[in-house]
Design a protein around this motif. Structure first.
Motif, PDB file in Angstrom:
ATOM      1  N   CYS A   1       1.072  -1.296  -0.025  1.00 62.71           N
ATOM      2  CA  CYS A   1       0.073  -0.118  -0.092  1.00 62.71           C
ATOM      3  C   CYS A   1       0.999   1.446  -0.094  1.00 62.71           C
ATOM      4  CB  CYS A   1      -0.732  -0.169   1.061  1.00 62.71           C
ATOM      5  SG  CYS A   1      -2.145  -1.329   1.065  1.00 62.71           S
ATOM      6  N   LYS A   2       1.982   1.151   0.787  1.00 61.36           N
ATOM      7  CA  LYS A   2       2.976   2.368   0.635  1.00 61.36           C
ATOM      8  C   LYS A   2       3.801   2.498  -0.669  1.00 61.36           C
ATOM      9  CE  LYS A   2       4.747   3.584   4.284  1.00 61.36           C
ATOM     10  NZ  LYS A   2       5.927   3.911   5.444  1.00 61.36           N
ATOM     11  N   LEU A   3       4.076   1.466  -0.928  1.00 63.24           N
ATOM     12  CA  LEU A   3       5.026   1.460  -2.226  1.00 63.24           C
ATOM     13  C   LEU A   3       4.768   0.168  -3.281  1.00 63.24           C
ATOM     14  CD1 LEU A   3       7.475   2.838  -3.425  1.00 63.24           C
ATOM     15  CD2 LEU A   3       8.909   1.081  -2.318  1.00 63.24           C
ATOM     16  N   PRO A   4       3.554   0.645  -3.919  1.00 60.73           N
ATOM     17  CA  PRO A   4       3.103  -0.479  -4.741  1.00 60.73           C
ATOM     18  C   PRO A   4       4.174  -0.982  -6.009  1.00 60.73           C
ATOM     19  CG  PRO A   4       1.613   1.241  -4.726  1.00 60.73           C
ATOM     20  CD  PRO A   4       2.903   1.733  -4.196  1.00 60.73           C
ATOM     21  N   SER A   5       5.296  -0.124  -6.158  1.00 62.17           N
ATOM     22  CA  SER A   5       6.136  -0.577  -7.151  1.00 62.17           C
ATOM     23  C   SER A   5       7.203  -1.512  -6.638  1.00 62.17           C
ATOM     24  CB  SER A   5       6.993   0.729  -7.662  1.00 62.17           C
ATOM     25  OG  SER A   5       7.433   1.223  -6.300  1.00 62.17           O
ATOM     26  N   ILE A   6       7.054  -1.843  -5.421  1.00 61.66           N
ATOM     27  CA  ILE A   6       8.068  -2.906  -4.807  1.00 61.66           C
ATOM     28  C   ILE A   6       7.541  -4.252  -5.545  1.00 61.66           C
ATOM     29  CG2 ILE A   6       6.132  -3.899  -3.010  1.00 61.66           C
ATOM     30  CD1 ILE A   6       8.674  -3.935  -1.125  1.00 61.66           C
TER      31      ILE A   6
END
Length: 164
Positions: A53-58
């Motif tokens: 949710c904080k960093l979808p690109s992970i």
């Protein structure tokens, strides 16, 4: 695709929803599932959802690279899953060229009692190169001879032994 994003735990009206949607559109569903499983193994279910949710690109990171970084941060630095999930930028940094050399410098300075033992690594890794060098290399280079050279060697992939 919207349904896939919602299944990841992202709320439709979240500010990161658009980023998550773009990310999900670039990954096959089975890859999303395997990467989420990797995150859940390393961080736990709730922290994995928080991370996405904080960093979808992970989810764009290869599963091998992602699991390697998560394991390294846990084993070498002793970072708790909750710390890693909240400080996800650490995962975006190059392990060999940024994280490990800076961690080496902090360890040397801790051994010499020049910085506090519970320094926030997230902040150390987030500094620009110029700020990091000014705050930790230039500031202590006279008290720790060879620190600049050791840091340069560490950045080149040759982590020196810590000298007490």
């Amino acid at each position: 695709m919207v349904t896939h994003v919602e299944k990841l735990g992202m709320r439709r009206y979240s500010g990161m929803f658009k980023n998550a949607l773009e990310t999900v559109c670039n990954i096959r569903p089975e890859n999303i599932t395997s990467k989420m499983a990797c995150l859940k193994r390393a961080l736990g279910r709730s922290e994995a959802v928080l991370a996405v949710c904080k960093l979808p690109s992970i989810l764009l990171m290869s599963e091998r690279r992602l699991s390697h970084k998560l394991e390294f941060l846990r084993m070498e630095f002793g970072l708790e899953p909750s710390y890693t999930a909240h400080g996800l930028a650490i995962l975006a940094y190059d392990l060999e060229k940024r994280v490990m050399p800076r961690h080496y410098v902090i360890e040397v300075l801790e051994v010499k009692d020049l910085v506090k033992k519970d320094i926030d690594l997230y902040i150390v890794f987030a500094y620009t190169e110029k700020k990091f060098v000014g705050k930790y290399i230039d500031r202590y280079s006279e008290r720790v001879l060879g620190l600049a050279d050791a840091y340069a060697a560490a950045c080149a992939g040759k982590i020196p032994e810590i000298q007490p």
